[in-house]
Design a protein around this motif. Sequence first.
Motif, short mmCIF file in Angstrom:
data_model
loop_
_atom_site.label_atom_id
_atom_site.label_comp_id
_atom_site.label_asym_id
_atom_site.label_seq_id
_atom_site.Cartn_x
_atom_site.Cartn_y
_atom_site.Cartn_z
N GLU A 145 0.60 -1.26 0.05
CA GLU A 145 -0.24 0.05 0.05
C GLU A 145 0.80 1.36 0.02
O GLU A 145 0.62 2.35 -0.74
CB GLU A 145 -0.96 0.13 1.03
N SER A 148 2.67 1.27 -3.24
CA SER A 148 1.81 1.53 -4.63
C SER A 148 1.14 2.99 -4.63
O SER A 148 1.03 3.66 -5.45
CB SER A 148 0.68 0.60 -4.78
N ASN A 149 1.11 3.78 -3.46
CA ASN A 149 0.82 5.13 -3.12
C ASN A 149 1.96 5.75 -3.78
O ASN A 149 1.64 6.80 -4.31
CB ASN A 149 0.63 5.52 -1.78
N ASP A 187 1.53 5.65 -7.33
CA ASP A 187 0.37 6.62 -8.04
C ASP A 187 0.78 7.83 -7.99
O ASP A 187 0.46 8.45 -8.99
CB ASP A 187 -0.94 6.42 -6.99
N GLY A 209 -5.56 1.98 1.88
CA GLY A 209 -4.13 1.74 1.65
C GLY A 209 -3.35 2.44 2.72
O GLY A 209 -2.46 1.80 3.57
MG MG Z 1 -3.31 3.46 -2.19
#
Ligand code: MG
Length: 655
Positions: free
Chosen positions: A31, A34-35, A38, A121
């Motif tokens: 999490e 992946s943040n 992103d 997340g």
């Molecule tokens: Mg996330």
Amino acid sequence: MKKGNLSINSENIFPVIKKWLYSDHDIFVREMISNGCDAVTKLKKLSLMGEFEEPDEPYRIDVVASPENKTLQFIDNGIGMTEEEVEKYINQIAFSGAEAFLQEYKDKATEEQIIGHFGLGFYSAFMVADQVTIETLSYKPDAKPVYWECKDGTEFSMKEGIKTDRGTVITLYLNEDSYEFSNEYRIKEVIEKYCSFMPVEIYFTNADAPAEEPKNETVDSTVVEDTEKTETEEADSENTSEAQDEAAEDKKEEPKKPKPLNDTTPLWSKHPNDCTDEEYKDFYRKVFHDYKEPLFWIHLNMDYPFNLKGILYFPKINTQYDNLEGTIKLYNNQVFVADNIKEVIPEFLMLLKGAIDCPDLPLNVSRSALQNDGFVKKLSDYITKKVADKLSGMYKVHREDYEKYWDDINPFIKFGCLKDEKFLEKMKDYCIYKNLEGKYLTLPDYLEAGKEKYENKVFYVTDEVAQSQYINMFKEEGMDALIMTQTIDSPFITLLEQKNENVHFMRIDADLSENFVGEALSEDTVKDYTDKLTETFKKALNTETITIKVEALKNEAISSMLTLSEESRRMQEMMKMYGMTGMDPSMFGGSGETLVLNANNTLVKYLLEHPDAEYTDTLCCQLYDLAVLANRPLSAEAMTKFVARSNEILSILTK
Ligand code: MG
Ligand code: ADP
């Protein structure tokens, strides 16, 4: 300084989350990273739209661990957040998501991996950390850095930060149960599990390692030295602010030759035409740690009506289907979601090994919702179709390869046919069977070749050794049978019979075909012989239940044979499968065994003429045992008697 309560519910949520997600609580790594990804992706999009000028330095994510200080940092140079964004996306959104989470899962204590599905997340950090801080600077030209911290997930404080470069640093002060995540090997292992194919380069640094080490540390241990002072709020925020300073400075030292932990362009994302066999094999080795080469693979590459990419491998496997075990790794935009999600991947495909990336998959909903999702059904149908297309294509174009692989892949195909009507439809014409000569035939091939001799019967062999006597007879008569020796063949035969109305499968020892019989005996003779021999055998074997059939077989050397009716045998096998071994088969219409005696054989002729001679009983017992032996093993007691009797017979020879 701004302060506030994150959520009225959060005190209730933490114990629940910690408990439920215990087995997977390493998922916070996914999490956090992946943040970061992103955040980079957002910035890339902005630069594509001309709203942001592409920076000189490459995008990256750094994971920095300090085992000494029990901290873990996730650093990205992505989009960053303004104060309003922290307020909106961290303080509010996450916690409303948490509320939804609680509502949905209050009563389902065993559900796995929910966090990723709920857009919670960031919140997952609190599974492993008592305290979390965010230092962030937005890409926006006039943005001010923001410093945010939160203890125990209940109270946050926020103020202007001191971060000078764009991006976000998330620092986790690990709780006692989670110190393991500051260990280099442990954290790398988790990163490998979830982040092997994330689209932004990920680097690891051990903050405690000496600076000279070739590892090229990006952040010095001073960043996290203040953890012990987090007792009072005052000391905490000040010390952490100082740490920020140093972190910012240290980050400027760029490593010389960094090597990312991940592969940002996984093979499945490339066009199949651009991938070499070597690359496919490498990928297989790397992802599945299987050093046996895969047999072949299917590269899925679809943009419309949904987006799906992936590679499915047919592994080299043991031939008993219950030993098969594959892994299908599911990714969402290169982020690992889970292995073997049965809602998405058809069950029989789990025997394969593969990676599937489907960005359109609605993973922010629960699994139970996935089950009822029409999209998921389409996806699963598409994958099934692709696999069937690949196999039928190989059958048509590379029949030789297909035959070469058949022994390995047939349990998979049969399992697929049994499990999936559509797969059966597509594959039924491409199922092949090895015959007595070791050639591969389709079912229609076999039936066509044996049109005259066995009509719609399909003879099959389940054990080439035990049934060798019957096999030899078949060969002598120019008859053929199919080798079907695997566990899955039994249910598969049932399926074939259901789908081909006139076709009946018979094990090679089920009945003696007319083809073996020479000149037919008259009905009266058969009755006379049968009555006589039945009487003689009943007496000799001391049994009432023997079934005798007299035939005049072409091959005079054959004296006695055992046949076992197909129906009774299947019934017995079923009973065995359901553990009903103690039951008497006569309850289901007798044992189904028939002792076939050859009227053309001299021993049988002798018995017909001498029902009461000195060695009649011995001869009967021996003929019966020999017939059984050619069909199945003798019981212990029968074996003992057989050996003693054989010796007795031999000693007669020497008299
Ligand atoms: Mg996330
Ligand atoms: P999700 O990623 O599903 O939106 P999260 O709880 O993981 O939910 O994150 C909430 C929001 O916080 C993100 O949507 C993003 O706006 C913001 N955010 C979290 N981490 C970062 C980061 N490293 N950089 C920029 N924004 C972030």
